[in-house]
Design an enzyme around this catalytic site. Structure first.
Site, PDB file in Angstrom:
ATOM      1  N   GLU B 165       0.779  -1.301   0.236  1.00 17.51           N
ATOM      2  CA  GLU B 165      -0.287  -0.029   0.142  1.00 17.51           C
ATOM      3  C   GLU B 165       0.742   1.161  -0.097  1.00 17.51           C
ATOM      4  O   GLU B 165       0.522   2.364  -0.280  1.00 17.51           O
ATOM      5  CB  GLU B 165      -0.848   0.025   1.268  1.00 17.51           C
ATOM      6  CG  GLU B 165      -2.117  -1.029   1.124  1.00 17.51           C
ATOM      7  CD  GLU B 165      -3.070  -0.723  -0.146  1.00 17.51           C
ATOM      8  OE1 GLU B 165      -3.234   0.513  -0.320  1.00 17.51           O
ATOM      9  OE2 GLU B 165      -3.605  -1.662  -0.570  1.00 17.51           O
ATOM     10  N   SER B 444     -48.157 -23.528  45.289  1.00 19.24           N
ATOM     11  CA  SER B 444     -47.482 -24.344  46.312  1.00 19.24           C
ATOM     12  C   SER B 444     -45.909 -24.282  46.442  1.00 19.24           C
ATOM     13  O   SER B 444     -45.470 -24.964  47.134  1.00 19.24           O
ATOM     14  CB  SER B 444     -47.979 -25.918  45.997  1.00 19.24           C
ATOM     15  OG  SER B 444     -49.222 -26.147  46.151  1.00 19.24           O
TER      16      SER B 444
END
Lengths: 148, 730
Positions: B165, B444
């Protein structure tokens, strides 16, 4: 009198620190030498020193996967207690000897000055063993001591 | 004329000066302080692998795949595994945990045959697999990245990137005249734009500050800003920023930025673990991320990679032999390896809610927090599957059971860690989270608290209660006449039997004896928010609305043997640098005496042995259990406790209509489906306590002998006074 009191206080602290300093995951205490039967009749057996009892309670088996982690936790403890507690908690989860694991954690809390928390972990340690002798030792050597 | 030009140039110079100062300010603003907005990451628990660990092979394979591990013979590199015979070889990637680094390791796992024996591990004594990412909290722009310091970037990537690059990177001041001349010549010869002359600095400026527009004005700005950047910042700073900034791909809302995250996204491996040809692939993508995306255009990506390898060879970065070898390799990508996060919306909701107490929304989307949680993906996957499958089955099996919904919470017995949480039968639908927000009467499920309080008052499991009609006048002048589930009255029943059969009338009598205020107090002690507890007699039969996660906390205390354990989902939070911000440690607080808790636990074992949960058909003494059903079958509850897990299941309807399912017909079926697949280790009762077992006559609950007819052997506190039964032995 005041001089004696002034001296007694640091001495007590030094003694306490001295007693607790090697309380890391130490090897199993050596077996107490057995006395010949006739001498046992003549004198009371020498009680196991408290420090050795403590070490025994903290010792994990060589094949316990948590052993190395607790060793690391203890080595971190002085410099970075938070990391040490994190490592110890990880060790607790995988330990095959829960009682010793919880007592190690309790010992760390005690060393950090968090006595009430240490007491809770010592009580939890008790929940993992049915062995009467061990339970008695943890009760007297840990819970009663930390409750004082 | 000259004077005119001079007059004109002065304002122009001033304008240019202001312009450059403005550009410089733009650059400085971005580069000073926090340069990035980093999303927060939510991690699942890290799987601990050691000898004896109970790890199911299918679950482990699923987790490896979710982590993006690839199957490769011999597991040669981090992020791979292989399955030789019945064993498994895993090459872990390693991970930076808050407590220290876990290195990459190659380990072998064997399953010796019996589930109870656990695994055999070779290659290490203890290994922690990296945790799955189960959620991310993104900033609005959706940019995701993993930051890396330049010194941690593989040298080949740096040299290879510059070779391709920007060869003159270390010589130029933001603009490379040589590069521009070279690109111009190439473009002129080709009569089209085939090469750019931008330096890496220009590319960075374009990425950070400018649009992708191709214009002379934009190019001019880019050049000025690049020079400004170079004058103000060092080469290393620019290079590091570039490596973390560059765009690679878009995945839905999520934008993949920077080489470190791109490495994980495209190859399933960490940047420092990439093979050279994988680095070449990423370097090649920089030119045109979309055109060279290896998932979408593998052919183009391969050709581009090979061009990069050619450049590397020409520049002496790799030898001709290496060049040939790397070119011969495939792309070596792993599509779907890292999808960013798994889809556990209800779990994420729980974590998000807890995080919002301590952090601002801005911190969550930008500070790069790493949140370590207790989620066990293997339990979560199974819980989702079981809830969905069993609700489908129930709707087919029960004509009136329709539009069913459900929730599941699984937590650890020892540490109160929430391991799984499902709040909808469609687990990936992020709607109403029933596990957190559906507060429903628990029926319960409340009864064990009454019995605990009674045992603490010195009552015995073997004493007789009356199962007879009971009418209570209420404050509003009406009377309340509760009934048993089956509408029957059994007369005298033993206390433990009333619990395992979940009989309403004896339980209510017991609660009235204990005192409703005391019941309220004990519920609060066991972890229920006192403000949610109505102090009325109906409380004893479950007239209190709790969410499944609150029920898990209540039963967590029972499971641990009387230690209140705050339920934990977030274990620790660290910042982007790995500094610990918050730890949520294990806390124990003993709230019930071990011996009474042991008696209660023993009674709850009977629920699965011979009570309302007996249809689970588990071996004797495997789990502590309790069923719950509310009026008109509106709610079906089940809690089951094994050695490791507390599992809470709720089934009901969002419109609060009848499901026609009892606790055992509905929620219990889901629990059974789930835990049969996870594996059930028998529950351990809390150790110790002054407990003795005695033989009692069923009829009067008094001491008898083993050989006598109609006797039962029950535990009681040692020394609890019991008279000898006057009834005949046979």
């Amino acid at each position: 009198m005041s001089l004696i009191l002034r001296l007694a206080w640091p001495a007590a602290v030094l003694l306490a620190v001295g007693c607790s300093s090697p309380g890391r995951m130490a090897p199993e205490p050596p077996p107490a030498p057995s006395a010949p039967p006739d001498s046992a009749l003549r004198e009371a057996p020498t009680p196991e020193p408290p420090e050795q009892r403590l070490r025994g309670d903290l010792a994990l088996g060589g094949d316990d996967p948590a052993r190395g982690l607790f060793e690391r936790a203890w080595s971190e403890f002085e410099t970075d207690p938070e990391t040490a507690f994190s490592i110890a908690e990880r060790a607790l989860k995988i330990s095959s000897n829960k009682m010793a694991g919880y007592l190690n954690y309790a010992r760390m809390l005690e060393r950090a000055g968090r006595i009430a928390d240490a007491l809770q972990f010592a009580r939890r340690a008790l929940a993992f063993t049915e062995d009467e002798a061990l339970r008695d030792r943890v009760q007297r050597g840990w819970i009663d001591r930390l409750s004082r | 004329m000259l004077r005119f030009l001079l007059r004109l140039s002065l304002p122009l110079l001033i304008a240019c000066g202001f312009g450059i100062a403005w550009l410089d300010a733009q650059v400085q603003e971005r580069f000073a302080g926090e340069r990035w907005q980093l999303p927060s990451r939510i991690h699942a628990r890290a799987l601990e692998i050691h000898d004896g660990a109970r790890i199911a092979r299918p679950g482990l394979l699923r987790e490896l795949k979710a982590l993006g591990y690839r199957s490769r013979a011999g597991a040669p590199s981090p992020g791979t595994y292989s399955e030789p015979g019945a064993g498994l070889i895993i090459h872990t990637r390693g991970f930076e945990f808050p407590t220290g680094a876990e290195p990459a390791r190659r380990i072998g796992i064997r399953w010796p045959g019996r589930d109870s024996a656990g695994i055999e591990l070779s290659g290490a004594a203890l290994v922690r697999l990296e945790p799955l990412t189960v959620g991310q909290i993104f900033p609005a722009h959706g940019e995701d990245r993993i930051l890396l310091r330049l010194q941690d970037v593989p040298p080949l990537l740096i040299q290879g990137l510059l070779a391709v690059e920007d060869r003159d990177f270390h010589e130029h001041y933001g603009l490379s005249w040589r590069g521009i001349a070279r690109a111009s010549l190439v473009n002129l010869l080709a009569m089209r734009i085939v090469q750019g002359g931008s330096t890496l600095t220009q590319q960075l400026v374009k990425n950070l500050f400018l649009s992708q527009e191709q214009s002379l004005w934009r190019k001019g700005l880019e050049a000025l800003m690049a020079v400004t950047l170079e004058l103000r910042h060092g080469k290393e700073d620019i290079l590091e920023t570039y490596i973390n900034a560059v765009f690679f791909a878009q995945q839905g809302r999520r934008a993949i930025h920077g080489f470190p995250l791109a490495a994980e996204y495209f190859t399933g491996s960490r940047l420092d673990q990439l093979a050279p040809e994988q680095i070449a692939l990423l370097v090649g993508m920089v030119k045109a991320p979309s055109a060279y995306n290896p998932f979408r255009n593998p052919g183009a990506a391969l050709r581009r990679r090979n061009v990069v390898l050619d450049v590397w060879e020409q520049n002496g970065l790799i030898t001709p032999q290496q060049h040939a070898a790397y070119r011969a390799r495939s792309l070596n990508t792993a599509e779907g390896a890292r999808t960013g996060s798994l889809n556990f919306p209800h779990w994420r909701a729980l974590i998000h809610r807890q995080l919002m107490r301590d952090y601002s929304p801005e911190e969550l989307v930008s500070s790069g927090l790493r949140i370590f949680t207790s989620l066990d993906p293997q339990v979560q996957w199974q819980a989702e599957a079981s809830l969905s499958a069993v609700l489908d089955r129930l709707e087919k099996g029960y004509p009136r059971a329709e539009q069913l919904q459900g929730a599941v919470v699984v937590s650890s017995v020892e540490g109160g860690e929430i391991l799984a949480l499902v709040g909808d039968r469609k687990p990936h639908y992020a709607g109403f989270n029933r596990a957190l927000d559906a507060r429903r009467p628990i029926g319960s499920l409340i009864k064990p608290v009454t019995y605990l309080a009674a045992l603490e008052d010195g009552r015995r499991l073997g004493e007789v209660l009356q199962d007879e009609a009971l009418t209570l006048p209420l404050d509003d002048g009406t009377v309340w006449s509760p009934r048993n589930f089956d509408g029957e009255f059994r007369g005298p029943v033993l206390l433990h039997e009333a619990l395992y059969r979940s009989l309403n009338l004896p339980s209510l009598r017991l609660a009235l004896d204990v005192g409703i205020d005391r019941l309220v107090q004990r519920l609060a002690d066991l972890g229920v928010d006192p403000e949610e507890i109505p102090a009325v007699p109906a409380l004893a039969l479950g007239a209190i609305s709790l969410s499944p996660i609150e029920v898990a906390e209540l039963y967590g205390t029972i499971a641990s043997g009387g230690f209140a354990l705050p339920q934990r989902a977030i274990l620790s939070v660290v910042d982007a640098r790995g500094e610990l911000l918050k730890r949520n440690p294990l806390r124990n607080h003993q709230v019930a005496a071990p011996d009474t808790m042991r008696l209660l636990q023993w009674a709850l074992l009977q629920v699965a042995n011979q009570g309302t949960a007996r249809n689970l058909n588990l071996p004797k003494d495997t789990i502590l259990a309790k069923t719950g059903t509310t009026n008109d079958f509106r709610d079906s509850w089940f809690v089951g406790i094994s050695a490791e897990h507390v599992g809470v299941v709720w089934v009901g309807r969002d419109d609060n209509q009848s499901t026609s399912l009892s606790g055992s017909a509905g929620a219990m079926q889901i629990w059974g489906h789930l835990f049969r697949r996870l594996g059930i280790r028998p529950a351990r009762l809390i150790a110790g306590g002054e407990i003795e077992f005695v033989w009692l006559k069923r009829e009067d609950g008094l001491l008898s002998r083993r050989r006598c007819r109609d006797v039962v052997r029950l535990p009681q506190l040692r020394g609890a006074r019991t008279e000898r039964s006057p009834l005949p032995c046979r």
